[in-house]
Design an enzyme around this catalytic site. Structure first.
Site: not given
Ligand code: FAD
Ligand code: NAP
Length: 317
Positions: A136, A139-140
Site C-alpha cells: 500500500c 499508506c506507507d
C-alpha cells in the site's frame, strides 16, 4: 450477554458493492444491516485520486467511500463496525457470527467481501513485511522521502502506486515480468513520461534483501526472464502490486466457486448456488474489478434479494 440481531437482508462488506446494496435495499424498506469488516470503505480507501467515478472528475478514494457510507445511512441502512468470522448458509435463517460476539441472522445475505492484495509468496517478502515491504503506497509512501523504491506489477494498481511514490521517492523502479503493461494507456503515458521512473522489463523478484538489526530492506534480487541472469536493484522500500485475490474464505465450502476462488453467480445476475444468497463486486468478478462495476453489482444484488424475499422465484425476474 452476546446479542443476536435479525434482519431481512445482511450485507457483508463495505466497499462500493456493499454500500450500493445497502442504499437499494434500504430504499426497498428491507432495513438492511451492513457489517463493514476490517477495511471500512474497502479497497478505495487505500488509494488517492479516483478519476473514473462518473460525476467526479477527481475524487479522493477515502472521501468517495465516506460519502457512500453516509448515503447508505441516510437511506436507513444500519452500518455496523464488526467482522464476520463465520457464516452458516445451511440453516434458515442464515447465521453469521461476528468478532464482537454478536450473532446476525438473516433471511437473505448479500456477500460483498471484495478482494485482498496478493503477495509473491517469498520467505524474504514475509520477513520484511512492515519493515520495508508493503502492498500500500498510500499508506506507507510517506516513509520513503528522498529514498529509492521498487514496485512490482504491471496493472493499474502497480502503475498508480509507482506514480504516487514519485511524490516522495528519489527514484522508482517498476519491475514487470513481461515487456508490456496491462495498465490503462493514460496511466502508462504518465508513467513513461516521469523522470523519476525506471522500468525493469522481463524481470521477476527472486529475493528481498535487507538488514537484520534493525530489520530493513536494502534491495531486491531480480532475474531476467530472457536469459536467467540476475542482478540486485538497491532500494529502501519494496511495494508489491500484483493483483488481488477474492475474499471468499467465509463461503468456500458452502457455495460454488470458480477454481481461482471467485464466487460463482448466475450469468447476468447475482444469485449464487445457495438460494437467498447473492454476491456482488470484486468477490465475483475476475474481469472488470472496478468501483463502478462493483457498485452496479451491489444494486443488482439488492434488487435480486428484494425479489427473492417477495417470493418471486424466477429464472427471469
Ligand atoms: P472492496 O472494496 O474490496 O471491499 C470489500 C469489503 O468487504 C471491505 O469493506 C472489507 O472490510 C469487507 N469484508 C471482507 N471480509 C469481511 C468479513 N469477513 N466480514 C465483514 N466484512 C468483510 N477502481 C476504480 O474504478 N477506479 C480506481 O481508481 C481504482 N483504484 C484502485 C486503487 C487501488 C490501490 C486498488 C487496490 C483498487 C482500485 N480500484 C479502482 C478497484 C476498486 O477499488 C475495486 O474494484 C472495488 O473497491 C471493489 O469493491 P467491492 O465492494 O467489491 O469490494
Ligand atoms: P491486475 O490487473 O490483475 O494486474 C496484476 C499485475 O501483476 C499483472 O500485470 C501481472 O502480470 C502481475 N503479476 C501477477 N502475479 C505476479 C507475480 N507472481 N509476479 C510478478 N508479477 C505478477 O491487478 P491490479 O493492478 O491490482 O488491478 C486489479 C483491478 O483493479 C483491475 O481490474 C484494475 O483495472 C482495477 N484498478 C483500477 C484502477 C483505475 O481504474 N485507475 C486502479 C487500480 C486498480 P501480467 O500482466 O504478466 O499478468
Amino acid at each position: 450477554m452476546a446479542e443476536t440481531r435479525h434482519s431481512k437482508v445482511l450485507i457483508i462488506g463495505s466497499g462500493p458493492a456493499g454500500y450500493t446494496a445497502a442504499v437499494y435495499s434500504a430504499r426497498a424498506m428491507l432495513k438492511p444491516i451492513l457489517v463493514q469488516g476490517l477495511q471500512p470503505g474497502g479497497q478505495l480507501t487505500i488509494t488517492t485520486e479516483v478519476e473514473n467515478w462518473p460525476g467526479d472528475t477527481h475524487v479522493q478514494g477515502p472521501d468517495l467511500m465516506v460519502r457512500m457510507e453516509e448515503h447508505a445511512r441516510a437511506m436507513g441502512a444500519e452500518i455496523v463496525t464488526d467482522y464476520i468470522t463465520s457464516l452458516d448458509l445451511s440453516v434458515r435463517p442464515f447465521v453469521a457470527h461476528a468478532d464482537s460476539g454478536t450473532t446476525f441472522t438473516a433471511d437473505a445475505v448479500i456477500l460483498a467481501t471484495g478482494a485482498q492484495a496478493r503477495w509473491l509468496g517469498l520467505p524474504s517478502e514475509e520477513k520484511f513485511k512492515g519493515f520495508g515491504v508493503s502492498a500500500c503506497a498510500t499508506c506507507d509512501g510517506f516513509f520513503y522521502r528522498g529514498k529509492e523504491v521498487v514496485v512490482i506489477g504491471g496493472g493499474n494498481t502497480a502503475v498508480e502506486e509507482a506514480l504516487f511514490l514519485t511524490n516522495f521517492a528519489s527514484k522508482v523502479t517498476l519491475i514487470h515480468r513481461r515487456d508490456t503493461l496491462r495498465a490503462e494507456k493514460i496511466l502508462q503515458d504518465r508513467l513513461f513520461a516521469h523522470p523519476k521512473v525506471e522500468m525493469a522489463w522481463h524481470s521477476v523478484v527472486e529475493e528481498v534483501l535487507g538488514t537484520e538489526g534493525p530489520l530493513g530492506v536494502t534491495g531486491v534480487r531480480v532475474k531476467d526472464m530472457r536469459d536467467g541472469s540476475e542482478r540486485v536493484i538497491p532500494c529502501d522500500g519494496f511495494f508489491v502490486a500484483i493483483g488481488h485475490t477474492p475474499a471468499s474464505e467465509l463461503v468456500k465450502d458452502q457455495l460454488e466457486l470458480h477454481s481461482d476462488g471467485y464466487g460463482k453467480v448466475e450469468a447476468g445476475g447475482t444469485r449464487t448456488s445457495v438460494p437467498g444468497v447473492f454476491a456482488a463486486g470484486d468477490l465475483t468478478d475476475h474481469v472488470y474489478r472496478q468501483a463502478i462495476t462493483s457498485a452496479g453489482m451491489g444494486c443488482m444484488a439488492a434488487l435480486d434479494a428484494e425479489r427473492w424475499l417477495a417470493g418471486i422465484d424466477s429464472a427471469h425476474f
